[in-house]
Enzyme design. Sequence first.
Site, short mmCIF file in Angstrom:
data_model
loop_
_atom_site.label_atom_id
_atom_site.label_comp_id
_atom_site.label_asym_id
_atom_site.label_seq_id
_atom_site.Cartn_x
_atom_site.Cartn_y
_atom_site.Cartn_z
N ILE A 1 -32.16 -75.65 41.28
CA ILE A 1 -33.60 -75.65 40.94
C ILE A 1 -34.38 -74.94 42.05
CG2 ILE A 1 -35.56 -77.09 40.24
CD1 ILE A 1 -33.43 -79.22 39.39
N THR B 1 -24.16 -77.37 49.31
CA THR B 1 -24.04 -77.25 47.85
C THR B 1 -24.78 -76.01 47.34
OG1 THR B 1 -25.92 -78.75 47.58
CG2 THR B 1 -23.73 -79.72 47.41
N ASP C 1 -29.73 -77.59 58.81
CA ASP C 1 -29.75 -78.90 58.16
C ASP C 1 -31.05 -79.63 58.48
OD1 ASP C 1 -29.12 -81.76 57.66
OD2 ASP C 1 -27.12 -80.91 57.26
N TYR D 1 -28.41 -93.02 43.98
CA TYR D 1 -29.13 -91.74 43.98
C TYR D 1 -30.61 -91.98 43.63
CZ TYR D 1 -30.94 -87.46 41.94
OH TYR D 1 -31.75 -86.39 41.62
N ILE E 1 -17.13 -86.63 24.78
CA ILE E 1 -18.41 -87.30 24.47
C ILE E 1 -18.29 -88.70 25.06
CG2 ILE E 1 -19.85 -88.25 22.63
CD1 ILE E 1 -18.89 -85.92 20.84
N1 UFG Z 1 -22.06 -86.38 28.87
C1 UFG Z 1 -20.97 -86.38 28.02
N2 UFG Z 1 -19.86 -85.67 28.41
C2 UFG Z 1 -19.79 -84.99 29.59
C3 UFG Z 1 -20.90 -85.02 30.45
C4 UFG Z 1 -22.03 -85.73 30.06
O1 UFG Z 1 -20.98 -86.98 26.95
O2 UFG Z 1 -18.75 -84.40 29.86
C5 UFG Z 1 -23.25 -87.11 28.44
C6 UFG Z 1 -23.69 -88.17 29.42
O3 UFG Z 1 -23.04 -89.39 29.14
C7 UFG Z 1 -25.20 -88.22 29.15
C8 UFG Z 1 -25.54 -86.79 28.74
O4 UFG Z 1 -24.32 -86.19 28.39
O5 UFG Z 1 -25.46 -89.06 28.07
C9 UFG Z 1 -26.17 -86.00 29.87
O6 UFG Z 1 -25.36 -86.15 31.02
P1 UFG Z 1 -25.60 -85.33 32.36
O7 UFG Z 1 -24.56 -85.75 33.33
O8 UFG Z 1 -25.73 -83.88 32.04
O9 UFG Z 1 -27.04 -85.80 32.82
P2 UFG Z 1 -27.57 -87.30 33.10
O10 UFG Z 1 -28.50 -87.62 31.97
O11 UFG Z 1 -26.50 -88.25 33.40
O12 UFG Z 1 -28.29 -87.03 34.47
C10 UFG Z 1 -29.59 -86.64 34.56
C11 UFG Z 1 -29.79 -85.87 35.87
C12 UFG Z 1 -29.58 -86.78 37.04
C13 UFG Z 1 -30.44 -88.00 36.89
C14 UFG Z 1 -30.16 -88.69 35.58
C15 UFG Z 1 -31.06 -89.87 35.34
O13 UFG Z 1 -28.87 -84.80 35.94
O14 UFG Z 1 -29.94 -86.11 38.23
O15 UFG Z 1 -30.40 -87.77 34.51
O16 UFG Z 1 -30.38 -90.83 34.61
F1 UFG Z 1 -30.18 -88.87 37.88
#
Ligand code: UFG
Length: 329
Positions: free
Chosen positions: A12, A35, A51, A141, A207
Amino acid sequence: MKILVLGGAGYIGSHTVSELIDAGEQVVIVDNLETGHIEAVHEKAKFYKGDIRDREFVDSVFENEKIDGVIHFAANSLVGESMTNPLKYYDNNLNGTKVLLQSMVAHGVDKIVFSSTAATYGEPESIPILETDKTEPTNAYGETKLSMEKMMKWTGVAHGLKYVALRYFNACGAHVNGHIGEAHNPETHLIPLILQVPNGQREAISIFGDDYDTKDGTCVRDYIHVTDLAQAHILAMKYLAAGNESNVFNLGNGVGFTVKEVIETARKVTGHPIPAVVSPRRSGDPAKLIASSEKAKSVLGWKPQHDDLEEIIATAWNWHKNHPNGFAK
Ligand code: UFG
């Protein structure tokens, strides 16, 4: 204005630098490249590798540059890792921010815009989520990001610093020019993982759970294009430069898509069948996260330009198909 972007070589951060430079601002980037990627550092920005936990280093940047405001992305952001190694998050996210704020106060820099997250809310009490809803993070986090917000609030009370916390929902997509995009290692986010299938790097997408209380049983998220997030940082910095008070804003499209809908849209965009396999739930995933971003729209004048999921995934696909290994050759 001369803006210091911490974490400007990250996902970002690099998109925000690009928008700042296009808007004619001067940009100084600090990144430790843990990263972030050197290839993502904009050629027109001045770059310091270092840093933010290193006070001498941070002081030297403020001494060398006449900084008007800071945009702060320099943090660790993996929910899963924060649960197995929480102290890494306290060290980088909180200790890093503490050192930064000490140095800002010492150098009279009083404006900061920074990345917060939907994870500050935890399990939502209602949908769409408002900035005034309760904040009870369910992972380390989110807890460190909420503590960063509070650290800025109390620093503001004592020293007059003004901040804007931007609580992102699901950041995704890539710059339309195709030169920068998402490149995490390990990758944990849904859209880049889905796109590894048509890229021949993964057989199928998992999923994580199809028994949630949602329309098709899979989790609902609010996907927001990274360039729209970047624009919000510029508007937030202008808001502070105009002398406004510290504030917190959600950033999302206000529309939820299920995991199955995201996969289906990626099939349409890529023309690939993208097999999907239902796996167990991932722990800590709320069923539904959708933002109300009305406040950002009315107060900052923010207008997301990429609110169509197909278009968002097309920008991501344009990046990933041409950079299957991210920035690595
Ligand atoms: N998901 C899958 N399969 C995968 C990866 C993800 O089904 O291989 C699902 C997850 O369970 C979730 C959705 O896809 O329901 C989105 O997952 P992400 O990991 O892409 O994103 P998150 O919603 O978990 O995370 C985001 C931000 C984080 C933040 C979080 C808040 O990336 O920084 O929302 O809950 F902390």
